[in-house]
Write a protein that holds these residues in place. Structure first.
Motif, PDB file in Angstrom:
ATOM      1  N   TYR A  17       0.694  -1.343  -0.169  1.00 60.72           N
ATOM      2  CA  TYR A  17       0.083  -0.117   0.099  1.00 60.72           C
ATOM      3  C   TYR A  17       1.011   1.310   0.083  1.00 60.72           C
ATOM      4  CZ  TYR A  17      -3.583  -3.219   1.733  1.00 60.72           C
ATOM      5  OH  TYR A  17      -4.291  -4.190   1.963  1.00 60.72           O
ATOM      6  N   ARG A  18       0.374   2.289  -0.633  1.00 60.91           N
ATOM      7  CA  ARG A  18       1.015   3.634  -0.545  1.00 60.91           C
ATOM      8  C   ARG A  18       0.029   4.708   0.172  1.00 60.91           C
ATOM      9  NH1 ARG A  18       3.298   2.527  -6.350  1.00 60.91           N
ATOM     10  NH2 ARG A  18       5.290   1.728  -6.072  1.00 60.91           N
ATOM     11  N   LEU A  19       1.069   5.644   0.812  1.00 61.25           N
ATOM     12  CA  LEU A  19       0.132   6.815   1.485  1.00 61.25           C
ATOM     13  C   LEU A  19       0.892   8.045   1.107  1.00 61.25           C
ATOM     14  CD1 LEU A  19      -1.953   7.850   3.342  1.00 61.25           C
ATOM     15  CD2 LEU A  19      -0.255   7.659   5.268  1.00 61.25           C
ATOM     16  N   PHE A  20       0.210   8.796   0.189  1.00 65.51           N
ATOM     17  CA  PHE A  20       0.755  10.057  -0.223  1.00 65.51           C
ATOM     18  C   PHE A  20       0.266  11.140   0.663  1.00 65.51           C
ATOM     19  CE2 PHE A  20      -0.181   7.522  -3.841  1.00 65.51           C
ATOM     20  CZ  PHE A  20       1.146   7.295  -4.451  1.00 65.51           C
ATOM     21  N   LEU A  33       9.403  14.345   8.693  1.00 64.01           N
ATOM     22  CA  LEU A  33      10.755  13.827   9.009  1.00 64.01           C
ATOM     23  C   LEU A  33      10.734  12.671  10.281  1.00 64.01           C
ATOM     24  CD1 LEU A  33      12.272  15.387  11.738  1.00 64.01           C
ATOM     25  CD2 LEU A  33      12.448  17.100  10.144  1.00 64.01           C
ATOM     26  N   LYS A  34       9.612  13.177  11.194  1.00 67.63           N
ATOM     27  CA  LYS A  34       9.420  12.204  12.364  1.00 67.63           C
ATOM     28  C   LYS A  34       8.512  11.316  12.098  1.00 67.63           C
ATOM     29  CE  LYS A  34      10.321  16.050  15.859  1.00 67.63           C
ATOM     30  NZ  LYS A  34       9.812  16.834  16.756  1.00 67.63           N
ATOM     31  N   TRP A  35       7.797  10.913  11.063  1.00 70.19           N
ATOM     32  CA  TRP A  35       7.122   9.923  10.609  1.00 70.19           C
ATOM     33  C   TRP A  35       7.922   9.033  10.124  1.00 70.19           C
ATOM     34  CZ3 TRP A  35       1.624  10.513   8.130  1.00 70.19           C
ATOM     35  CH2 TRP A  35       0.878  11.782   9.059  1.00 70.19           C
ATOM     36  N   PRO A  36       7.406   7.687  10.435  1.00 63.84           N
ATOM     37  CA  PRO A  36       7.651   6.360  10.064  1.00 63.84           C
ATOM     38  C   PRO A  36       8.168   6.286   8.251  1.00 63.84           C
ATOM     39  CG  PRO A  36       6.054   5.653  11.010  1.00 63.84           C
ATOM     40  CD  PRO A  36       6.219   7.220  11.222  1.00 63.84           C
ATOM     41  N   SER A  37       8.857   5.665   7.824  1.00 64.55           N
ATOM     42  CA  SER A  37       8.866   5.424   6.635  1.00 64.55           C
ATOM     43  C   SER A  37       7.740   4.229   6.009  1.00 64.55           C
ATOM     44  CB  SER A  37      10.043   4.959   5.907  1.00 64.55           C
ATOM     45  OG  SER A  37      10.539   3.551   6.493  1.00 64.55           O
ATOM     46  N   ARG A  38       7.366   3.212   7.012  1.00 70.10           N
ATOM     47  CA  ARG A  38       6.438   2.336   6.936  1.00 70.10           C
ATOM     48  C   ARG A  38       5.443   2.270   8.122  1.00 70.10           C
ATOM     49  NH1 ARG A  38       7.398  -1.728   2.469  1.00 70.10           N
ATOM     50  NH2 ARG A  38       8.845  -0.830   1.291  1.00 70.10           N
ATOM     51  N   LEU A  39       4.428   1.959   7.675  1.00 69.10           N
ATOM     52  CA  LEU A  39       3.324   1.569   8.784  1.00 69.10           C
ATOM     53  C   LEU A  39       2.790   0.250   8.331  1.00 69.10           C
ATOM     54  CD1 LEU A  39       1.198   4.975   8.662  1.00 69.10           C
ATOM     55  CD2 LEU A  39       3.016   4.327  10.562  1.00 69.10           C
ATOM     56  N   GLY A  40       3.544  -0.704   8.972  1.00 68.29           N
ATOM     57  CA  GLY A  40       3.184  -2.128   8.499  1.00 68.29           C
ATOM     58  C   GLY A  40       3.266  -2.194   6.834  1.00 68.29           C
ATOM     59  N   ALA A  41       2.307  -2.716   6.327  1.00 71.27           N
ATOM     60  CA  ALA A  41       2.317  -2.741   4.728  1.00 71.27           C
ATOM     61  C   ALA A  41       2.285  -1.430   4.008  1.00 71.27           C
ATOM     62  CB  ALA A  41       1.466  -3.817   4.580  1.00 71.27           C
ATOM     63  N   VAL A  42       2.136  -0.493   4.632  1.00 74.59           N
ATOM     64  CA  VAL A  42       1.909   1.076   4.126  1.00 74.59           C
ATOM     65  C   VAL A  42       2.981   1.618   3.896  1.00 74.59           C
ATOM     66  CG1 VAL A  42       0.451   2.837   4.011  1.00 74.59           C
ATOM     67  CG2 VAL A  42      -0.371   0.918   4.785  1.00 74.59           C
ATOM     68  N   GLU A  43       3.760   2.078   2.777  1.00 73.21           N
ATOM     69  CA  GLU A  43       4.588   2.939   2.576  1.00 73.21           C
ATOM     70  C   GLU A  43       4.294   4.271   2.663  1.00 73.21           C
ATOM     71  OE1 GLU A  43       8.544   3.466  -0.378  1.00 73.21           O
ATOM     72  OE2 GLU A  43       6.730   2.786  -1.249  1.00 73.21           O
ATOM     73  N   VAL A  44       4.956   5.142   3.491  1.00 76.16           N
ATOM     74  CA  VAL A  44       4.553   6.395   3.881  1.00 76.16           C
ATOM     75  C   VAL A  44       5.357   7.345   2.846  1.00 76.16           C
ATOM     76  CG1 VAL A  44       4.618   8.409   5.365  1.00 76.16           C
ATOM     77  CG2 VAL A  44       4.031   6.354   6.413  1.00 76.16           C
ATOM     78  N   LEU A  45       4.589   8.183   1.888  1.00 77.18           N
ATOM     79  CA  LEU A  45       5.453   8.949   0.895  1.00 77.18           C
ATOM     80  C   LEU A  45       5.048  10.355   1.095  1.00 77.18           C
ATOM     81  CD1 LEU A  45       4.576   6.340  -1.932  1.00 77.18           C
ATOM     82  CD2 LEU A  45       7.082   6.832  -1.022  1.00 77.18           C
ATOM     83  N   PRO A  46       5.825  11.207   1.752  1.00 76.61           N
ATOM     84  CA  PRO A  46       5.454  12.692   1.843  1.00 76.61           C
ATOM     85  C   PRO A  46       5.923  13.110   0.290  1.00 76.61           C
ATOM     86  CG  PRO A  46       6.940  12.101   3.539  1.00 76.61           C
ATOM     87  CD  PRO A  46       6.807  10.954   2.668  1.00 76.61           C
ATOM     88  N   LEU A  47       4.793  14.054  -0.012  1.00 78.48           N
ATOM     89  CA  LEU A  47       5.077  14.810  -1.365  1.00 78.48           C
ATOM     90  C   LEU A  47       5.871  16.160  -1.246  1.00 78.48           C
ATOM     91  CD1 LEU A  47       1.529  14.179  -2.957  1.00 78.48           C
ATOM     92  CD2 LEU A  47       3.454  12.760  -3.313  1.00 78.48           C
ATOM     93  N   GLN A  48       6.637  16.291  -2.283  1.00 76.66           N
ATOM     94  CA  GLN A  48       7.385  17.468  -2.535  1.00 76.66           C
ATOM     95  C   GLN A  48       6.629  18.346  -3.243  1.00 76.66           C
ATOM     96  OE1 GLN A  48       8.816  19.454  -0.682  1.00 76.66           O
ATOM     97  NE2 GLN A  48      11.112  18.728  -0.560  1.00 76.66           N
TER      98      GLN A  48
END
Length: 242
Positions: A17-20, A33-48
């Motif tokens: 899964y992806r989270l934008f 920056l303080k957020w994890p890169s993964r939440l279990g199966a979910v990849e955390v993707l901050p947008l620039q």
């Protein structure tokens, strides 16, 4: 797939899964920056977004509608698996507009849209920041830098962020639309118990756009920056379930 300017790092091919994540007004992707890169199966993707950090030489996006069109062009190739979008306050409205743009183009819709500390489009614009003077915005930015761990940012850094925030707030002022349609996915509406900027009681209008689950978490307007466990679990379970 080549590296996209919309990300600080390329999305992983193995994420289920992806989270934008859309940044707050005046800020760039590093605010997560303080957020994890993964939440279990979910990849955390901050947008620039353009006009900030490593894209500071680019012009401001203008309106949320223009931003949404550009974002969708940039991330369309990454909508190949279940995903969600998240935005807090000044990031929630462009996140939602991006969902509407995705619907308009007939692309794969998100599983869920998470909106935090923001009124629905038909109920805005709302927020104390919208009426602040330049000095008032400077003071708020200094406070925000403190929340991010930089107690005394250089004046030139504050000036740079002030220019971006001013343009972002103008985009917020211009974004008003009636609840005349339906979003293509359910919403999770996140309020904060001690948020005096956008009281959670004002967020009921989101239910006019889609099935909306509302949750009120402990904390203030800036608590989300620290990746509180309750929020992280809501984001994970909202996409994955269970």
């Amino acid at each position: 797939m080549t590296m996209s300017k919309w990300f600080l790092k390329s999305p992983s091919d193995d994420a289920e899964y992806r989270l934008f994540c859309f940044p707050y007004s005046g800020c760039g992707a590093s605010m997560f920056l303080k957020w994890p890169s993964r939440l279990g199966a979910v990849e955390v993707l901050p947008l620039q977004l353009p006009g900030r950090e490593n894209r500071m030489r680019e012009p401001h996006y203008g309106t949320y509608e223009e931003l949404a069109a550009d974002v969708v062009d940039g991330i369309a190739g990454y909508l190949d698996r279940p995903y969600g979008v998240f935005g807090h306050c000044g990031g929630a409205l462009p996140a939602f507009e991006t969902v509407l743009r995705i619907q308009e183009l007939g692309l794969r819709p998100p599983e869920r849209c998470f909106v935090s500390s923001q009124v629905a489009p038909q109920d805005g614009p709302h927020g104390r920041f919208l009426g602040l003077s330049e000095d008032g915005l400077r003071a708020e930015l200094s406070g925000l830098f403190g929340e991010l761990g930089s107690a005394e940012p250089p004046a030139e850094m504050v000036d740079m962020f002030l220019e971006v925030m001013t343009a972002d707030l103008e985009a917020n002022r211009r974004y008003v639309k009636p609840a005349a349609g339906r979003a293509p996915c359910p919403l999770t509406v996140v309020g904060w118990e001690h948020d005096h900027e956008v009281p959670h009681e004002l967020m009921g209008g989101w239910a006019r756009w889609a099935e909306a689950d509302k949750v009120v978490l402990p904390g203030t307007h800036y608590t989300f920056l620290g990746a509180p466990a309750e929020l992280m679990e809501r984001l994970r379970s909202g996409l994955v379930g269970g």
